[in-house]
Design a protein around this motif. Structure first.
Motif, short mmCIF file in Angstrom:
data_model
loop_
_atom_site.label_atom_id
_atom_site.label_comp_id
_atom_site.label_asym_id
_atom_site.label_seq_id
_atom_site.Cartn_x
_atom_site.Cartn_y
_atom_site.Cartn_z
N THR A 118 19.45 34.74 56.94
CA THR A 118 18.70 35.41 55.87
C THR A 118 19.16 36.85 55.66
N GLN A 119 20.16 37.26 56.42
CA GLN A 119 20.68 38.62 56.27
C GLN A 119 21.21 38.85 54.86
N GLN A 120 20.88 39.98 54.27
CA GLN A 120 21.33 40.32 52.93
C GLN A 120 22.70 40.99 52.99
N LEU A 121 23.64 40.46 52.24
CA LEU A 121 24.98 41.03 52.17
C LEU A 121 25.22 41.65 50.80
N GLY A 122 26.09 42.63 50.74
CA GLY A 122 26.36 43.34 49.50
C GLY A 122 27.01 42.46 48.45
N TYR A 123 26.87 42.86 47.19
CA TYR A 123 27.43 42.05 46.10
C TYR A 123 28.95 41.96 46.18
N HIS A 124 29.61 42.98 46.77
CA HIS A 124 31.07 42.91 46.89
C HIS A 124 31.49 41.80 47.85
N THR A 125 30.66 41.51 48.86
CA THR A 125 30.94 40.40 49.77
C THR A 125 30.72 39.07 49.05
N ARG A 126 29.63 38.97 48.32
CA ARG A 126 29.37 37.75 47.55
C ARG A 126 30.50 37.47 46.58
N SER A 127 30.95 38.50 45.86
CA SER A 127 32.03 38.32 44.89
C SER A 127 33.33 37.93 45.57
N TYR A 128 33.60 38.54 46.72
CA TYR A 128 34.82 38.21 47.47
C TYR A 128 34.87 36.72 47.77
N VAL A 129 33.79 36.19 48.33
CA VAL A 129 33.77 34.77 48.70
C VAL A 129 33.84 33.88 47.45
N GLU A 130 33.12 34.26 46.40
CA GLU A 130 33.15 33.46 45.17
C GLU A 130 34.56 33.35 44.60
N VAL A 131 35.23 34.48 44.46
CA VAL A 131 36.54 34.47 43.79
C VAL A 131 37.61 33.88 44.72
N ALA A 132 37.51 34.14 46.02
CA ALA A 132 38.46 33.54 46.95
C ALA A 132 38.31 32.02 46.95
N SER A 133 37.08 31.53 46.89
CA SER A 133 36.85 30.08 46.82
C SER A 133 37.35 29.53 45.49
N LEU A 134 37.12 30.27 44.41
CA LEU A 134 37.61 29.85 43.09
C LEU A 134 39.13 29.70 43.11
N ALA A 135 39.82 30.63 43.74
CA ALA A 135 41.28 30.56 43.80
C ALA A 135 41.74 29.27 44.46
N HIS A 136 41.06 28.85 45.52
CA HIS A 136 41.40 27.58 46.16
C HIS A 136 41.18 26.42 45.21
N ARG A 137 40.10 26.48 44.46
CA ARG A 137 39.74 25.36 43.58
C ARG A 137 40.73 25.19 42.44
N ILE A 138 41.28 26.29 41.93
CA ILE A 138 42.14 26.21 40.74
C ILE A 138 43.61 26.45 41.06
N ASN A 139 43.95 26.41 42.35
CA ASN A 139 45.35 26.59 42.77
C ASN A 139 45.92 27.95 42.34
N ALA A 140 45.09 29.00 42.44
CA ALA A 140 45.53 30.35 42.12
C ALA A 140 45.70 31.15 43.41
#
Length: 413
Positions: A118-140
């Motif tokens: 339940t620890q709250q993490l900063g939005y920059h961490t959330r965005s990092y994981v989102e976009v890094a995961s997106l890169a895997h999904r779209i072969n970027a």
């Protein structure tokens, strides 16, 4: 004969366990997928199979977007983020099996050693994981540039043009496009849209005709984006004057047309020249140290006169900006004074062009990102969004996060 029958019975039992246990089955399928050379699309397949094996959706398994077909013409793209903060990754790492590779063994310090879902993490961490995961999904390819600014007098936002100039220096040898996003951007929920957008990106830029705002005027013009080396997001309250440096020795102002929260860039000689000039706008009175430097967005908006037609933006829902007025007033809030009439028609025209190009029936199908999403997220929420991509994202930290020394890039004043 008895030993043979016993062996066959055990083998059948093991196969039954594997086929009825979605976790074991998915693990074997993952090995098969990775060894087949389809690493970039393995996560999509596994998420779909796991969901089916569990009898539908699962609260901690993100439904994977459609995979990109190798038969489609997909450009080589770098997804880029820049920030002075380090993503808080150790909190996401605890309790995961990463094949012996632990994220906190990297050179990046965790923000909190205590593990708590339940620890709250900063939005920059959330965005990092989102976009890094997106890169895997779209072969970027994904890169997070961590900026160090020990003695620099620049505001943190000025890290962007200097870091972009650094990245773009040799990007042309590796990528067809570089897509930069601020770390208060979210791509969550729009992963499927990226597949259609990327598969048609060259066509969208070269062939489709959009209604584009003309900087320093209240006019629009119909044009393709073929000559644009940088396509910026549409500025919130587009058309309002940006107040520059009030000092009469170095007064600067420009119409606020372009927002640099997201930048789609061709890594060519023109975009490099634009970034080099953007960096130079940092100090228009370089011989007078008593004058405060101008804002980075003002500096970017001053460049269109020197690079006519090579910097562009458009009113469309591919990049949303929540802004101070809220999402419901996005159209009138954003277009503002960029055009004198037909504000909503401009959005409608450009949205329809993108919908037809990507072949979707809803405007929601063209949205790639939202800007100004500064809400924190819990460890559990970030893990749930990343799904099976999280271990790979975390284990690749040393490759995904690079350091940039701003002090060495800024000339002395």
């Amino acid at each position: 004969m008895g030993h043979c029958a016993l062996f066959i019975t055990c083998l059948l039992f093991q196969l039954l366990v594997v086929r009825t246990n979605p976790t074991i089955h998915a693990s074997i399928q993952q090995d098969e997928c990775l060894h087949s050379g389809r690493e970039g699309s393995c996560g999509n397949e596994l998420l779909q199979r796991s969901s089916s094996a569990l009898g539908g959706s699962h609260p901690h398994v993100l439904q994977a977007p459609a995979s990109i077909s190798r038969k489609q013409s997909i450009p080589r793209i770098l997804l880029l983020m820049i920030d002075t903060r380090t993503p808080e990754l150790k909190a996401l790492d605890e309790g995961l099996s990463l094949d012996g590779v632990k994220c906190f063994s990297c050179s990046f310090e965790p923000s909190d050693a205590n593990f708590n879902t339940t620890q709250q993490l900063g939005y920059h961490t959330r965005s990092y994981v989102e976009v890094a995961s997106l890169a895997h999904r779209i072969n970027a390819t994904f890169l997070y540039l961590k900026v160090h600014r020990r003695s620099s007098t620049l505001a943190p936002t000025w890290s962007k043009p200097f870091a972009l100039k650094h990245v773009m220096a040799d990007a042309g040898t590796k990528y067809d496009f570089v897509f930069y996003m601020d770390t208060d951007t979210t791509v969550a929920g729009y992963e499927r849209n990226w597949v259609g957008f990327l598969s048609q990106l060259n066509h969208i830029l070269e062939k489709e005709e959009f209604e584009l705002p003309v900087p320093d005027s209240r006019r629009i013009q119909k044009s393709t984006l073929a000559s644009a080396s940088i396509v910026a997001a549409l500025a919130a309250q587009c058309g309002t004057g940006v107040v520059g440096n009030p000092d009469p020795k170095c007064a600067m102002h420009a119409q606020n047309t372009y927002c640099t929260s997201s930048l789609l860039m061709r890594p060519n000689s023109v975009s490099k020249a634009i970034l080099a000039e953007w960096v130079r706008t940092w100090d228009p009175c370089i011989n007078d140290t008593s004058v405060t430097s101008i804002s980075d967005q003002l500096g970017f908006n001053m460049l269109h006169q020197k690079f006519p037609g090579q910097i562009a933006t458009m009113a469309a829902d591919y990049a949303l900006d929540l802004g101070d007025a809220g999402e419901t007033d996005w159209i009138s809030y954003s277009i503002h004074d960029c055009v004198s009439t037909r504000n909503r028609d401009v959005f409608a025209h450009n949205n329809k062009v993108l919908m037809n190009a990507i072949n979707v029936s809803s405007v929601s199908g063209i949205t790639l990102l939202r800007h100004r999403v500064k809400a924190k997220a819990t460890v559990e929420e970030i893990r749930a969004h990343a799904g099976t991509y999280l271990p790979r994202v975390l284990s690749n930290t040393s490759a995904l996060i690079k350091e940039f020394d701003l002090d060495s890039a800024v000339p002395p004043r």
